[in-house]
Design a protein around this motif. Structure first.
Motif, PDB file in Angstrom:
ATOM      1  N   TRP A  42      34.212 124.484 -39.022  1.00 16.66           N
ATOM      2  CA  TRP A  42      32.956 123.754 -39.110  1.00 16.66           C
ATOM      3  C   TRP A  42      33.132 122.344 -39.652  1.00 16.66           C
ATOM      4  CZ3 TRP A  42      29.903 126.287 -36.229  1.00 16.66           C
ATOM      5  CH2 TRP A  42      30.000 127.682 -36.150  1.00 16.66           C
ATOM      6  N   GLU A  43      34.298 122.018 -40.171  1.00 19.40           N
ATOM      7  CA  GLU A  43      34.456 120.686 -40.739  1.00 19.40           C
ATOM      8  C   GLU A  43      34.511 119.633 -39.645  1.00 19.40           C
ATOM      9  OE1 GLU A  43      39.122 119.731 -41.463  1.00 19.40           O
ATOM     10  OE2 GLU A  43      38.274 121.233 -42.809  1.00 19.40           O
ATOM     11  N   THR A  44      34.076 118.425 -39.976  1.00 17.69           N
ATOM     12  CA  THR A  44      34.112 117.323 -39.025  1.00 17.69           C
ATOM     13  C   THR A  44      35.538 116.801 -38.933  1.00 17.69           C
ATOM     14  OG1 THR A  44      31.839 116.706 -39.573  1.00 17.69           O
ATOM     15  CG2 THR A  44      33.182 115.059 -38.451  1.00 17.69           C
ATOM     16  N   VAL A  45      36.096 116.820 -37.736  1.00 19.30           N
ATOM     17  CA  VAL A  45      37.486 116.403 -37.576  1.00 19.30           C
ATOM     18  C   VAL A  45      37.571 114.879 -37.592  1.00 19.30           C
ATOM     19  CG1 VAL A  45      38.140 118.500 -36.354  1.00 19.30           C
ATOM     20  CG2 VAL A  45      37.290 116.548 -35.056  1.00 19.30           C
ATOM     21  N   PRO A  46      38.752 114.321 -37.936  1.00 17.54           N
ATOM     22  CA  PRO A  46      38.884 112.864 -38.127  1.00 17.54           C
ATOM     23  C   PRO A  46      38.434 112.026 -36.947  1.00 17.54           C
ATOM     24  CG  PRO A  46      40.812 113.992 -39.003  1.00 17.54           C
ATOM     25  CD  PRO A  46      39.988 115.042 -38.315  1.00 17.54           C
ATOM     26  N   VAL A  47      38.744 112.451 -35.721  1.00 17.94           N
ATOM     27  CA  VAL A  47      38.417 111.614 -34.574  1.00 17.94           C
ATOM     28  C   VAL A  47      36.909 111.434 -34.424  1.00 17.94           C
ATOM     29  CG1 VAL A  47      38.375 113.483 -32.857  1.00 17.94           C
ATOM     30  CG2 VAL A  47      38.968 111.151 -32.153  1.00 17.94           C
ATOM     31  N   VAL A  48      36.115 112.444 -34.832  1.00 15.79           N
ATOM     32  CA  VAL A  48      34.660 112.317 -34.752  1.00 15.79           C
ATOM     33  C   VAL A  48      34.170 111.245 -35.718  1.00 15.79           C
ATOM     34  CG1 VAL A  48      32.465 113.495 -35.183  1.00 15.79           C
ATOM     35  CG2 VAL A  48      34.288 114.659 -33.928  1.00 15.79           C
ATOM     36  N   GLU A  49      34.706 111.236 -36.924  1.00  8.49           N
ATOM     37  CA  GLU A  49      34.319 110.209 -37.890  1.00  8.49           C
ATOM     38  C   GLU A  49      34.729 108.818 -37.409  1.00  8.49           C
ATOM     39  OE1 GLU A  49      32.367 110.504 -40.316  1.00  8.49           O
ATOM     40  OE2 GLU A  49      32.235 112.686 -40.401  1.00  8.49           O
TER      41      GLU A  49
END
Length: 404
Positions: A42-49
């Motif tokens: 469920w964590e936001t992965v780096p590429v999305v940020e």
């Protein structure tokens, strides 16, 4: 009706198309790879940020919100072609531009019905992409297609409301950044007017008595991009009376105001999904041979592609007409058109995706291509925001009324 894109829409379309080609499509596979290595699904992965930061830098942020004080100030007609483009990558593009449900609808509710303190505490962080949110309406123990059936209790106790009930398929609730729920329940369950029994309250996720019981799957998918769909239990959860949105008894009207724009946004994105399916069909058809000739030369494949193009052009015109009417006569005046697109668009796009999957064979149902996930999303929209049959019932009654 003039559906020609104005200068601002053309400029935003050009920027968004370039953003999709340069950043979004290449990131789709990266997201899957990073998610496999993540500590939590469920964590936001780096590429999305990274994509969110780039979208903000390019001014491709909060495009959905017509309120120019908070959002881009676009009309529905201006936003329609932009949402269509984002629909080509529906799991990723809306998220990284801060145009993803359920946050979009929640931000619209807060902008339209929230008081100054509620907008300061919740709307501003949502607009900035600092937090996520969830909308808690659907319940497992009643037919939620009729919103008057909901059984969650919101009981006044002095300066607090006490919330008790069970919800499910609460989109966004699994996301670690989900900070608040907009909960719909009954403050006056015995009221004479069944559409004045409901109210909406803001419930922070960390409120004692709020339990995320489990993540719900959709055709086996957990929809990590949107923060999943959870079963949530409210066991005598207490919030201040100041957390009431609008007035007691106003929940049903707020829900209808929220769902109108939500329905057209879904249909706009669905057209983008259909366009991507057609593109994938064509690429597959010209690159694969069967029975001595290219798939593109098979009559049945040609029929699928031709029928898909005709259907998409019809849907787009109907959605644009609906957007224009919402802008000119309001959501209530465009009620028939909103229902029409909500009926026609998901079922048509499901059919197009089904043919695309068939053309890809085993690959079509695999994780190597986006078609299976697109199909699951499109099929779900025949249920979400009111099932097709409810809209058909209402639309038929309106047509028949002319003859009674």
């Amino acid at each position: 009706m003039d559906f020609a894109f104005d200068a601002r829409t053309e400029e935003l379309r050009a920027r968004l198309l370039a953003f999709m080609d340069t950043h979004v499509y290449p990131a789709e596979q990266v997201v899957h790879e990073q998610r496999e290595r993540a500590a939590s699904p469920w964590e936001t992965v780096p590429v999305v940020e990274e994509l969110k930061a780039e979208a903000r830098r390019q001014g491709l942020w909060n495009l959905f919100l017509p309120d120019s004080g908070y959002g881009a100030g676009l009309t529905n007609l201006q936003y329609a072609p932009l949402a269509e483009i984002m629909g080509r990558s529906p799991q990723l593009a809306p998220t990284v531009t801060n145009c993803a449900a359920p946050d979009t609808g929640n931000m619209e509710v807060l902008a339209q019905f929230g008081d100054e303190a509620q907008r300061k505490q919740w709307l501003e962080p949502l607009l900035a992409g600092e937090i996520r949110s969830a909308f808690a309406m659907t319940e497992p123990d009643v037919a939620s297609s009729d919103a008057t059936n909901i059984t969650t209790h919101i009981e006044r106790d002095g300066d607090e409301y006490v919330i008790t009930g069970r919800k499910w398929y609460i989109s966004g609730a699994m996301h670690p950044d989900c900070a608040v729920f907009i909960v719909m329940g009954k403050t006056d369950p015995d009221g004479a007017d069944i559409r004045r029994q409901q109210s909406m309250v803001l419930v922070p996720r960390d409120t004692p008595g709020v339990t995320i019981r489990r993540a719900m799957q959709v055709f086996g998918y957990e929809d990590h991009y949107h923060g999943g769909h959870a079963e949530v239990v409210f066991d005598h959860a207490r919030v201040p009376v100041a957390n009431l949105i609008g007035e007691e008894g106003g929940g049903f009207a707020i829900a209808q105001a929220r769902l109108g724009p939500g329905r057209i946004h879904h249909c706009m994105r669905l057209i983008g999904m259909a366009e991507r399916a057609i593109e994938l069909m064509c690429r597959r058809a010209v690159s694969r041979n069967a029975f001595g000739k290219a798939l593109a030369q098979q009559g049945v494949v040609q029929n699928w592609i031709a029928d898909a193009r005709v259907a998409v052009e019809q849907l787009r015109l109907l959605v644009l007409k609906t957007a224009w009417m919402m802008d000119t006569v309001g959501n209530r005046g465009a009620h028939t058109e909103i229902q029409a697109i909500k009926i026609a668009t998901p079922r048509t796009v499901v059919g197009i995706l089904d043919r695309a999957i068939q053309l890809y064979g085993a690959g079509g149902v695999s994780q190597d291509f986006p078609l299976a996930e697109l199909y699951a999303g499109a099929r779900t929209l025949m249920l979400a925001d009111g099932p097709d049959e409810v809209h058909q019932r209402s639309l038929a009654r309106r047509e028949l009324k002319k003859y009674l």
